[in-house]
Design a protein around this motif. Sequence first.
Motif, PDB file in Angstrom:
ATOM      1  N   ARG A  12       0.819  -1.218   0.000  1.00  0.00           N
ATOM      2  CA  ARG A  12       0.000   0.000   0.000  1.00  0.00           C
ATOM      3  C   ARG A  12       0.855   1.271   0.000  1.00  0.00           C
ATOM      4  O   ARG A  12       0.438   2.298  -0.524  1.00  0.00           O
ATOM      5  CB  ARG A  12      -0.924   0.028   1.218  1.00  0.00           C
ATOM      6  CG  ARG A  12      -2.042  -0.966   1.153  1.00  0.00           C
ATOM      7  CD  ARG A  12      -2.931  -0.876   2.394  1.00  0.00           C
ATOM      8  NE  ARG A  12      -3.562  -2.131   2.708  1.00  0.00           N
ATOM      9  CZ  ARG A  12      -4.595  -2.649   2.064  1.00  0.00           C
ATOM     10  NH1 ARG A  12      -5.103  -2.017   1.051  1.00  0.00           N
ATOM     11  NH2 ARG A  12      -5.103  -3.803   2.426  1.00  0.00           N
ATOM     12  N   SER A  13       2.031   1.197   0.598  1.00  0.00           N
ATOM     13  CA  SER A  13       2.878   2.393   0.651  1.00  0.00           C
ATOM     14  C   SER A  13       3.735   2.559  -0.605  1.00  0.00           C
ATOM     15  O   SER A  13       4.363   3.596  -0.771  1.00  0.00           O
ATOM     16  CB  SER A  13       3.764   2.352   1.898  1.00  0.00           C
ATOM     17  OG  SER A  13       4.621   1.236   1.852  1.00  0.00           O
ATOM     18  N   LYS A  17      -0.298   6.355  -6.041  1.00  0.00           N
ATOM     19  CA  LYS A  17      -1.461   6.945  -5.367  1.00  0.00           C
ATOM     20  C   LYS A  17      -2.535   7.284  -6.402  1.00  0.00           C
ATOM     21  O   LYS A  17      -2.239   7.593  -7.546  1.00  0.00           O
ATOM     22  CB  LYS A  17      -1.060   8.218  -4.631  1.00  0.00           C
ATOM     23  CG  LYS A  17       0.005   7.996  -3.587  1.00  0.00           C
ATOM     24  CD  LYS A  17      -0.637   7.934  -2.241  1.00  0.00           C
ATOM     25  CE  LYS A  17       0.429   7.863  -1.165  1.00  0.00           C
ATOM     26  NZ  LYS A  17       0.290   6.710  -0.340  1.00  0.00           N
ATOM     27  N   THR A  65      -5.182   2.352  -1.186  1.00  0.00           N
ATOM     28  CA  THR A  65      -4.462   3.136  -0.184  1.00  0.00           C
ATOM     29  C   THR A  65      -5.459   3.803   0.767  1.00  0.00           C
ATOM     30  O   THR A  65      -6.666   3.813   0.516  1.00  0.00           O
ATOM     31  CB  THR A  65      -3.602   4.224  -0.857  1.00  0.00           C
ATOM     32  OG1 THR A  65      -4.466   5.127  -1.529  1.00  0.00           O
ATOM     33  CG2 THR A  65      -2.617   3.614  -1.853  1.00  0.00           C
ATOM     34  N   ASP A  67      -5.945   6.829   1.051  1.00  0.00           N
ATOM     35  CA  ASP A  67      -6.563   7.945   0.339  1.00  0.00           C
ATOM     36  C   ASP A  67      -7.960   7.581  -0.168  1.00  0.00           C
ATOM     37  O   ASP A  67      -8.854   8.423  -0.185  1.00  0.00           O
ATOM     38  CB  ASP A  67      -5.709   8.380  -0.862  1.00  0.00           C
ATOM     39  CG  ASP A  67      -4.326   8.818  -0.463  1.00  0.00           C
ATOM     40  OD1 ASP A  67      -4.167   9.329   0.654  1.00  0.00           O
ATOM     41  OD2 ASP A  67      -3.395   8.650  -1.275  1.00  0.00           O
TER      42      ASP A  67
END
Length: 135
Positions: A12-13, A17, A65, A67
């Motif tokens: 996920r990191s 994005k 993510t 977000d």
Amino acid sequence: MKRLEHKFNTARSFVPKPVVSEQDNATVGILAFGSTHFAIEEARDRMLKQGLASDFMRLRALPLTADVKAFVAAHDRVYVIELNRDAQIHTILQSEMPELATKLVSLAHLDGMPLSAKWVVDAINTREASARKEQ
């Protein structure tokens, strides 16, 4: 299973994005990916002229993510637009954030033709009219 959970949480990191495009006073969100982008941008312009502001999040990778969760939480409804019959991303979103699942509305375009802005506008306007009647 713990190893896979750790792998996904680490990924996920590192995944790209999502790209977000916002309009002032938007209470409605649109979430999509891939070739739907240009039809959705045109549809958002048309809807804004009709008085419906919307924010748009274009997913670029899985796993999701933080977000994405924040985007869904920030809107009254989030329309998940896909070009397939099974609405896989909608299903993934519901399973990843069950506490926000009621905000997600699946709009699957199924006729084999490219997505059009007219279809997006008509589909969202129909759902928004239903939502206003329920309130």
